[in-house]
Scaffold this motif. Structure first.
Motif, PDB file in Angstrom:
ATOM      1  N   GLY A  32       0.500  -1.287  -0.007  1.00  0.00           N
ATOM      2  CA  GLY A  32      -0.179   0.309  -0.007  1.00  0.00           C
ATOM      3  C   GLY A  32       1.088   1.530   0.079  1.00  0.00           C
ATOM      4  O   GLY A  32       0.470   1.782  -0.470  1.00  0.00           O
ATOM      5  N   LYS A  33       1.646   1.499   0.700  1.00  0.00           N
ATOM      6  CA  LYS A  33       2.940   2.438   1.168  1.00  0.00           C
ATOM      7  C   LYS A  33       3.632   2.418  -0.278  1.00  0.00           C
ATOM      8  O   LYS A  33       3.073   3.946  -0.742  1.00  0.00           O
ATOM      9  CB  LYS A  33       4.067   2.309   1.939  1.00  0.00           C
ATOM     10  N   ILE A  34       3.894   1.681  -1.448  1.00  0.00           N
ATOM     11  CA  ILE A  34       4.833   1.913  -2.169  1.00  0.00           C
ATOM     12  C   ILE A  34       3.549   2.231  -3.358  1.00  0.00           C
ATOM     13  O   ILE A  34       3.842   3.532  -4.428  1.00  0.00           O
ATOM     14  CB  ILE A  34       5.796   0.057  -2.924  1.00  0.00           C
ATOM     15  N   ALA A  35       2.556   1.446  -3.686  1.00  0.00           N
ATOM     16  CA  ALA A  35       1.512   1.921  -3.959  1.00  0.00           C
ATOM     17  C   ALA A  35       1.220   4.201  -4.685  1.00  0.00           C
ATOM     18  O   ALA A  35       1.204   4.345  -4.862  1.00  0.00           O
ATOM     19  CB  ALA A  35       0.292   1.400  -4.287  1.00  0.00           C
ATOM     20  N   TRP A  36       1.076   4.005  -3.060  1.00  0.00           N
ATOM     21  CA  TRP A  36       0.673   5.798  -2.774  1.00  0.00           C
ATOM     22  C   TRP A  36       1.644   5.972  -3.197  1.00  0.00           C
ATOM     23  O   TRP A  36       1.798   7.281  -3.625  1.00  0.00           O
ATOM     24  CB  TRP A  36       0.194   5.397  -0.993  1.00  0.00           C
ATOM     25  N   THR A  37       3.257   5.621  -2.637  1.00  0.00           N
ATOM     26  CA  THR A  37       3.970   6.539  -3.623  1.00  0.00           C
ATOM     27  C   THR A  37       4.204   6.579  -5.286  1.00  0.00           C
ATOM     28  O   THR A  37       4.933   8.131  -5.375  1.00  0.00           O
ATOM     29  CB  THR A  37       5.393   6.193  -3.172  1.00  0.00           C
ATOM     30  N   LEU A  39       1.897   6.892  -7.188  1.00  0.00           N
ATOM     31  CA  LEU A  39       0.064   7.656  -6.883  1.00  0.00           C
ATOM     32  C   LEU A  39       0.788   8.782  -7.098  1.00  0.00           C
ATOM     33  O   LEU A  39       0.512  10.332  -8.011  1.00  0.00           O
ATOM     34  CB  LEU A  39      -0.504   6.943  -6.183  1.00  0.00           C
ATOM     35  N   LYS A  40       1.797   9.003  -6.169  1.00  0.00           N
ATOM     36  CA  LYS A  40       2.047  10.757  -5.495  1.00  0.00           C
ATOM     37  C   LYS A  40       2.863  11.422  -6.942  1.00  0.00           C
ATOM     38  O   LYS A  40       2.748  12.788  -6.670  1.00  0.00           O
ATOM     39  CB  LYS A  40       2.057  10.876  -3.967  1.00  0.00           C
ATOM     40  N   ARG A  41       3.762  10.031  -7.441  1.00  0.00           N
ATOM     41  CA  ARG A  41       4.165  10.342  -8.467  1.00  0.00           C
ATOM     42  C   ARG A  41       3.633  10.843 -10.019  1.00  0.00           C
ATOM     43  O   ARG A  41       3.944  12.392 -10.337  1.00  0.00           O
ATOM     44  CB  ARG A  41       6.065   9.557  -8.761  1.00  0.00           C
ATOM     45  N   ASP A  42       2.437  10.630 -10.295  1.00  0.00           N
ATOM     46  CA  ASP A  42       1.653  11.402 -10.669  1.00  0.00           C
ATOM     47  C   ASP A  42       0.835  12.172 -10.352  1.00  0.00           C
ATOM     48  O   ASP A  42      -0.035  12.004 -10.186  1.00  0.00           O
ATOM     49  CB  ASP A  42       0.650   9.692 -11.109  1.00  0.00           C
ATOM     50  N   LYS A  43       1.168  13.526 -11.038  1.00  0.00           N
ATOM     51  CA  LYS A  43       0.539  14.147 -10.719  1.00  0.00           C
ATOM     52  C   LYS A  43      -0.513  14.474 -11.607  1.00  0.00           C
ATOM     53  O   LYS A  43      -2.002  14.723 -10.432  1.00  0.00           O
ATOM     54  CB  LYS A  43       1.813  15.686 -11.061  1.00  0.00           C
ATOM     55  N   VAL A  44      -0.538  13.827 -13.346  1.00  0.00           N
ATOM     56  CA  VAL A  44      -2.643  14.167 -13.668  1.00  0.00           C
ATOM     57  C   VAL A  44      -3.321  13.050 -12.547  1.00  0.00           C
ATOM     58  O   VAL A  44      -4.758  13.437 -12.301  1.00  0.00           O
ATOM     59  CB  VAL A  44      -1.902  13.680 -15.001  1.00  0.00           C
ATOM     60  N   ALA A  45      -2.930  11.787 -11.828  1.00  0.00           N
ATOM     61  CA  ALA A  45      -3.494  10.717 -11.589  1.00  0.00           C
ATOM     62  C   ALA A  45      -3.943  11.970  -9.910  1.00  0.00           C
ATOM     63  O   ALA A  45      -4.977  11.407  -9.298  1.00  0.00           O
ATOM     64  CB  ALA A  45      -3.061   9.747 -11.251  1.00  0.00           C
ATOM     65  N   MET A  46      -3.148  12.300  -9.581  1.00  0.00           N
ATOM     66  CA  MET A  46      -3.771  13.402  -8.022  1.00  0.00           C
ATOM     67  C   MET A  46      -4.690  14.331  -8.192  1.00  0.00           C
ATOM     68  O   MET A  46      -5.662  14.493  -7.927  1.00  0.00           O
ATOM     69  CB  MET A  46      -2.384  13.791  -7.656  1.00  0.00           C
ATOM     70  N   ASP A 325      -1.530   2.217 -12.691  1.00  0.00           N
ATOM     71  CA  ASP A 325      -0.137   2.244 -13.082  1.00  0.00           C
ATOM     72  C   ASP A 325       0.574   1.999 -12.092  1.00  0.00           C
ATOM     73  O   ASP A 325       1.593   1.011 -11.221  1.00  0.00           O
ATOM     74  CB  ASP A 325       0.437   3.750 -13.453  1.00  0.00           C
ATOM     75  N   ALA A 326      -0.297   2.979 -10.662  1.00  0.00           N
ATOM     76  CA  ALA A 326       0.076   2.744  -9.010  1.00  0.00           C
ATOM     77  C   ALA A 326      -0.153   1.555  -8.903  1.00  0.00           C
ATOM     78  O   ALA A 326       1.167   1.457  -7.517  1.00  0.00           O
ATOM     79  CB  ALA A 326      -0.611   3.482  -8.462  1.00  0.00           C
ATOM     80  N   LEU A 327      -0.598   0.587  -8.993  1.00  0.00           N
ATOM     81  CA  LEU A 327      -0.843  -0.870  -8.370  1.00  0.00           C
ATOM     82  C   LEU A 327      -0.270  -1.834  -9.050  1.00  0.00           C
ATOM     83  O   LEU A 327      -0.304  -3.258  -9.087  1.00  0.00           O
ATOM     84  CB  LEU A 327      -2.135  -1.136  -8.105  1.00  0.00           C
ATOM     85  N   ASP A 328       0.465  -1.573 -10.571  1.00  0.00           N
ATOM     86  CA  ASP A 328       1.174  -2.485 -10.844  1.00  0.00           C
ATOM     87  C   ASP A 328       2.998  -2.817 -10.035  1.00  0.00           C
ATOM     88  O   ASP A 328       3.604  -2.186 -10.452  1.00  0.00           O
ATOM     89  CB  ASP A 328       1.300  -2.331 -12.418  1.00  0.00           C
ATOM     90  N   PRO A 329       2.683  -4.448  -9.853  1.00  0.00           N
ATOM     91  CA  PRO A 329       3.885  -4.171  -9.700  1.00  0.00           C
ATOM     92  C   PRO A 329       5.091  -4.105 -10.316  1.00  0.00           C
ATOM     93  O   PRO A 329       6.284  -4.130 -10.199  1.00  0.00           O
ATOM     94  CB  PRO A 329       3.982  -5.792  -9.545  1.00  0.00           C
ATOM     95  N   ARG A 330       4.863  -4.290 -12.011  1.00  0.00           N
ATOM     96  CA  ARG A 330       5.670  -4.425 -12.931  1.00  0.00           C
ATOM     97  C   ARG A 330       6.051  -2.840 -12.810  1.00  0.00           C
ATOM     98  O   ARG A 330       7.503  -3.283 -13.887  1.00  0.00           O
ATOM     99  CB  ARG A 330       4.875  -4.871 -14.212  1.00  0.00           C
TER     100      ARG A 330
END
Length: 332
Positions: A32-37, A39-46, A325-330
């Motif tokens: 969850g923390k990795i996905a949140w990190t 997601l925060k980098r994706d400005k458009v998604a935020m 993209d944030a939840l994709d492990p690849r």
């Protein structure tokens, strides 16, 4: 052979520096923390997520102020603001009667405030989309995971049911079904009957889309090592389904849900636009577009509800794409 003596004045060796450095524990990160990190980098998604939150707050405020406090007045007429001197029922003032009291203008015929109607109609459009999505996700997840895990006759029956539902003319059926439902049914009456019927139609007939995704993921997960380990320890089918496989399906289910909500918003708007949605004078975004389509000389009447639908659909799509993209492990 001995090591050469250290030169006079030379600094400490790298080994000594490492040995004398304070030891810092390595902090682990959950998925969850990795996905949140990410997601925060994706400005458009935020930005899309922030707009989604604002839309939800907008809809909740509209529900409270309109239905509980009765301070919005979406059906209040302002005939004194309609210009009838030249035989045209047009609002007085700039761009459809925009003013501090009516920031989005007024309707050209009866003078109802457009902002008040968009504000009051937001909760109905979003409520139907959210609850229909929940219904689709629950049905699709349960049937998809059962079909993928057990296979055999269960998979055959569920897969053929998916094919039938996917080939069904949903829009035509929705128009026919909503048109014959009386105003009072199933213990509900009036507007509540229409809302419940739209939620059922949109949610029940859209479950095969997510059902196919869940089935495909389950077919892959059931062959994984952790499932074999659970079987070797004596775990039964229900435990493996809900404790081993279902947690690994949360990411695709969550992502597809965010992409299904805007589809349901558009579908509810289409039904209201065709006149088989929520009955007038209750305000909905699609219903306002339907009323505006009859008056082409006043573009502001169609602009504002169409703009809110566009922003809502775009925000959910951007947020859902970033969440995928944030939840994709690849992804990195």
């Amino acid at each position: 052979m001995t090591a050469p003596p250290q030169a006079a004045g030379a600094g400490p060796t790298p080994e000594a520096v490492v040995a004398g450095a304070p030891k810092k524990a390595i902090e682990g990160k959950s998925l969850g923390k990795i996905a949140w990190t990410r997601l925060k980098r994706d400005k458009v998604a935020m930005v899309g997520g922030i707009v989604v939150v604002l839309l939800i707050l907008f809809a909740v405020a509209g529900l409270v102020l309109d239905r509980f406090l009765n301070v919005v007045g979406p059906n209040e007429f302002h005939q004194d603001l309609i210009d009838t001197e030249f035989g045209t029922l047009a609002p007085k003032g700039f761009f459809g009667g925009m003013s501090w009291e009516h920031p989005l203008g007024i309707e050209p015929v009866n003078g109802r405030d457009i902002f008040a109607r968009v504000f009051a109609g937001a909760w109905i459009s979003l409520l139907i989309a959210f609850l229909a999505t929940v219904l689709s996700v629950v049905i699709g997840t349960v049937l998809g995971i059962v079909a993928g895990f057990f296979g055999g006759w269960a998979d055959t029956i569920i897969s053929r049911a998916m094919d039938v539902f996917l080939a069904f003319p949903l829009l035509v059926f929705a128009m026919a079904l909503v048109g014959v439902i009386p105003d009072s049914a199933f213990g509900l009456s009036g507007e509540a009957t229409r809302i419940a019927m739209l939620i059922f139609i949109i949610g029940f007939f859209n479950w095969p889309y997510i059902g196919r995704i869940v089935r495909g993921q389950t077919l892959s997960l059931r062959e994984r090592e952790f499932v074999d380990a659970a079987r070797s320890m004596g775990a039964r089918g229900p435990y493996i389904l809900f404790k081993e496989i279902l947690p690994n399906l949360v990411a695709p289910i969550l992502v597809y849900s965010t992409l299904l909500i805007p589809t349901n918003i558009l579908f509810e708007s289409a039904l209201s636009f065709l006149g088989v949605g929520i009955n007038a004078p209750t305000a909905t975004w699609g219903g306002m577009l339907s009323e505006a389509s009859r008056i082409y000389s006043q573009p502001h009447f169609m602009l504002w509800p169409g703009l809110f639908i566009f922003v809502a659909v775009l925000a959910f799509n951007l947020f859902g794409d970033g969440l995928r993209d944030a939840l994709d492990p690849r992804s990195r």
